[in-house]
Scaffold this motif. Structure first.
Motif, PDB file in Angstrom:
ATOM      1  N   ASP A   1       3.243   7.772  12.585  1.00  0.00           N
ATOM      2  CA  ASP A   1       3.792   8.699  13.581  1.00  0.00           C
ATOM      3  C   ASP A   1       5.152   8.161  14.015  1.00  0.00           C
ATOM      4  N   LEU A   2       6.212   8.833  13.576  1.00  0.00           N
ATOM      5  CA  LEU A   2       7.562   8.384  13.912  1.00  0.00           C
ATOM      6  C   LEU A   2       7.969   8.878  15.297  1.00  0.00           C
ATOM      7  N   PRO A   3       8.920   8.202  15.941  1.00  0.00           N
ATOM      8  CA  PRO A   3       9.330   8.603  17.290  1.00  0.00           C
ATOM      9  C   PRO A   3       9.808  10.057  17.344  1.00  0.00           C
ATOM     10  N   GLY A   4       9.333  10.778  18.359  1.00  0.00           N
ATOM     11  CA  GLY A   4       9.834  12.125  18.583  1.00  0.00           C
ATOM     12  C   GLY A   4      11.301  12.055  18.991  1.00  0.00           C
ATOM     13  N   TYR A   5      12.036  13.119  18.716  1.00  0.00           N
ATOM     14  CA  TYR A   5      13.471  13.078  18.968  1.00  0.00           C
ATOM     15  C   TYR A   5      13.934  14.399  19.565  1.00  0.00           C
ATOM     16  N   GLY A   6      14.762  14.326  20.584  1.00  0.00           N
ATOM     17  CA  GLY A   6      15.373  15.571  21.052  1.00  0.00           C
ATOM     18  C   GLY A   6      15.360  15.768  22.546  1.00  0.00           C
TER      19      GLY A   6
ATOM     20  N   GLY B   1       0.816  -1.201   0.000  1.00  0.00           N
ATOM     21  CA  GLY B   1       0.000   0.000   0.000  1.00  0.00           C
ATOM     22  C   GLY B   1       0.853   1.255   0.000  1.00  0.00           C
ATOM     23  N   VAL B   2       0.324   2.318   0.577  1.00  0.00           N
ATOM     24  CA  VAL B   2       1.026   3.608   0.605  1.00  0.00           C
ATOM     25  C   VAL B   2       0.888   4.225   1.994  1.00  0.00           C
ATOM     26  N   GLU B   3       1.901   4.989   2.383  1.00  0.00           N
ATOM     27  CA  GLU B   3       1.830   5.666   3.683  1.00  0.00           C
ATOM     28  C   GLU B   3       2.640   6.954   3.652  1.00  0.00           C
ATOM     29  N   VAL B   4       2.264   7.850   4.555  1.00  0.00           N
ATOM     30  CA  VAL B   4       2.963   9.120   4.759  1.00  0.00           C
ATOM     31  C   VAL B   4       3.386   9.176   6.217  1.00  0.00           C
ATOM     32  N   ALA B   5       4.637   9.544   6.460  1.00  0.00           N
ATOM     33  CA  ALA B   5       5.169   9.573   7.819  1.00  0.00           C
ATOM     34  C   ALA B   5       5.247  11.006   8.342  1.00  0.00           C
ATOM     35  N   PHE B   6       5.046  11.151   9.646  1.00  0.00           N
ATOM     36  CA  PHE B   6       5.158  12.427  10.353  1.00  0.00           C
ATOM     37  C   PHE B   6       6.359  12.343  11.291  1.00  0.00           C
ATOM     38  N   ALA B   7       7.230  13.342  11.217  1.00  0.00           N
ATOM     39  CA  ALA B   7       8.420  13.354  12.061  1.00  0.00           C
ATOM     40  C   ALA B   7       8.638  14.759  12.606  1.00  0.00           C
ATOM     41  N   GLY B   8       9.339  14.834  13.732  1.00  0.00           N
ATOM     42  CA  GLY B   8       9.655  16.134  14.310  1.00  0.00           C
ATOM     43  C   GLY B   8      10.275  15.974  15.679  1.00  0.00           C
ATOM     44  N   ARG B   9      10.928  17.042  16.127  1.00  0.00           N
ATOM     45  CA  ARG B   9      11.458  17.022  17.481  1.00  0.00           C
ATOM     46  C   ARG B   9      10.322  16.821  18.477  1.00  0.00           C
ATOM     47  N   SER B  10      10.684  16.377  19.658  1.00  0.00           N
ATOM     48  CA  SER B  10       9.684  15.975  20.637  1.00  0.00           C
ATOM     49  C   SER B  10       8.752  17.107  21.063  1.00  0.00           C
ATOM     50  N   ASN B  11       9.162  18.344  20.858  1.00  0.00           N
ATOM     51  CA  ASN B  11       8.318  19.472  21.278  1.00  0.00           C
ATOM     52  C   ASN B  11       7.733  20.218  20.088  1.00  0.00           C
ATOM     53  N   ALA B  12       7.723  19.591  18.911  1.00  0.00           N
ATOM     54  CA  ALA B  12       7.291  20.301  17.704  1.00  0.00           C
ATOM     55  C   ALA B  12       5.778  20.288  17.503  1.00  0.00           C
ATOM     56  N   GLY B  13       5.053  19.548  18.339  1.00  0.00           N
ATOM     57  CA  GLY B  13       3.601  19.513  18.206  1.00  0.00           C
ATOM     58  C   GLY B  13       3.107  18.485  17.207  1.00  0.00           C
TER      59      GLY B  13
ATOM     60  N   ARG C   1       5.523   7.359   0.772  1.00  0.00           N
ATOM     61  CA  ARG C   1       5.358   8.268  -0.375  1.00  0.00           C
ATOM     62  C   ARG C   1       5.767   9.704  -0.074  1.00  0.00           C
ATOM     63  N   GLY C   2       5.809  10.064   1.193  1.00  0.00           N
ATOM     64  CA  GLY C   2       6.166  11.433   1.536  1.00  0.00           C
ATOM     65  C   GLY C   2       6.389  11.560   3.030  1.00  0.00           C
ATOM     66  N   LEU C   3       7.073  12.642   3.413  1.00  0.00           N
ATOM     67  CA  LEU C   3       7.390  12.894   4.812  1.00  0.00           C
ATOM     68  C   LEU C   3       6.867  14.267   5.206  1.00  0.00           C
ATOM     69  N   VAL C   4       6.097  14.318   6.274  1.00  0.00           N
ATOM     70  CA  VAL C   4       5.674  15.576   6.873  1.00  0.00           C
ATOM     71  C   VAL C   4       6.610  15.852   8.042  1.00  0.00           C
ATOM     72  N   LEU C   5       7.392  16.920   7.924  1.00  0.00           N
ATOM     73  CA  LEU C   5       8.380  17.257   8.945  1.00  0.00           C
ATOM     74  C   LEU C   5       7.897  18.486   9.698  1.00  0.00           C
ATOM     75  N   LEU C   6       7.697  18.328  10.997  1.00  0.00           N
ATOM     76  CA  LEU C   6       7.147  19.408  11.816  1.00  0.00           C
ATOM     77  C   LEU C   6       8.240  20.121  12.580  1.00  0.00           C
ATOM     78  N   MET C   7       8.199  21.454  12.529  1.00  0.00           N
ATOM     79  CA  MET C   7       9.164  22.296  13.235  1.00  0.00           C
ATOM     80  C   MET C   7       8.401  23.414  13.941  1.00  0.00           C
ATOM     81  N   ASP C   8       8.770  23.695  15.162  1.00  0.00           N
ATOM     82  CA  ASP C   8       8.237  24.863  15.860  1.00  0.00           C
ATOM     83  C   ASP C   8       8.647  26.101  15.070  1.00  0.00           C
ATOM     84  N   VAL C   9       7.666  26.925  14.680  1.00  0.00           N
ATOM     85  CA  VAL C   9       7.949  28.094  13.839  1.00  0.00           C
ATOM     86  C   VAL C   9       8.965  29.031  14.486  1.00  0.00           C
ATOM     87  N   ARG C  10       9.090  28.952  15.816  1.00  0.00           N
ATOM     88  CA  ARG C  10      10.026  29.838  16.525  1.00  0.00           C
ATOM     89  C   ARG C  10      11.434  29.251  16.576  1.00  0.00           C
ATOM     90  N   HIS C  11      11.579  27.951  16.272  1.00  0.00           N
ATOM     91  CA  HIS C  11      12.897  27.291  16.339  1.00  0.00           C
ATOM     92  C   HIS C  11      13.046  26.307  15.176  1.00  0.00           C
TER      93      HIS C  11
END
Length: 207
Positions: free
Chosen positions: A80-85, A26-38, A112-122
């Protein structure tokens, strides 16, 4: 164009390693980000569910790869990938997480794609740049969500968006960037369109 119903997302399973992940079909999209990125808040906002992805006041609780299925008759998943940081764990454990993340991103054929979350302030921390490097190696498209946009005034948020786009100009064929607020539901429709493009195999990419 067909649209997926993200409210149908349901928890499938958790896996500590690539080998324990569901079949690579099938197909999947992963979400990644530092542990405090929301990240968990974003997934919950996108699926309009309060607790699909567990949020915690202790960043870094998510130490497993969590899979969510969409009830659309196809094998479409959000991951939902493991938070890191910020997690208070031994360095050896952090290195293990990093290795599992790398294996998943580099070897998972259904991704198929990666959603990378970052705190807009950092934005664009060392971890973020590491994730972009892995995506670049795999030629994997990335959608960056500058989260917690409601924490800044509109002008400051737009400046942050402009600055991040400028710093990522070398990756502009692979990476797109947007503002996002789970609290205000800002940017949700844009993310849905990007997810539809990836998961439904639409060749036109939203910008």
């Amino acid at each position: 164009m067909p649209r997926l119903n993200y409210q149908t997302a349901r928890f499938l399973t958790s896996a500590p390693t690539l080998a324990k992940c569901p079949p690579d079909l099938g197909v999947e999209v992963a979400f990644a980000g530092r542990s405090n990125a929301g990240k968990s808040s974003a997934i919950n906002a996108l699926t309009q569910q309060k607790a699909l992805a567990r949020t915690s006041k202790t960043p870094g609780r998510t130490q497993l790869i969590n899979f969510f299925g969409l009830a659309n008759g196809e094998e479409c998943r959000l991951v939902d990938l493991p938070g890191y940081g910020y997690a208070k764990v031994p360095e050896q454990v952090k290195l293990e997480w990093q290795r599992h993340l790398a294996e998943y991103l580099q070897e998972r054929d259904s991704l198929r794609g990666l959603v990378l979350l970052m705190d807009v302030r950092h934005p664009l921390t060392e971890f973020d740049e590491m994730m972009l490097g892995w995506a670049d190696d795999k030629d994997m498209p990335v959608r960056i969500l500058l989260t917690k946009a409601d924490k800044l005034k509109p002008g400051a948020a737009k400046n942050a968006l402009h600055n991040v786009r400028g710093r990522l100009r070398e990756w502009e064929d692979l990476v797109s960037v947007q503002l996002f607020s789970a609290l205000k539901r800002q940017g949700v429709d844009e993310v849905h369109r990007q997810l539809d493009d990836w998961l439904l195999g639409d060749e036109t990419s939203s910008s």
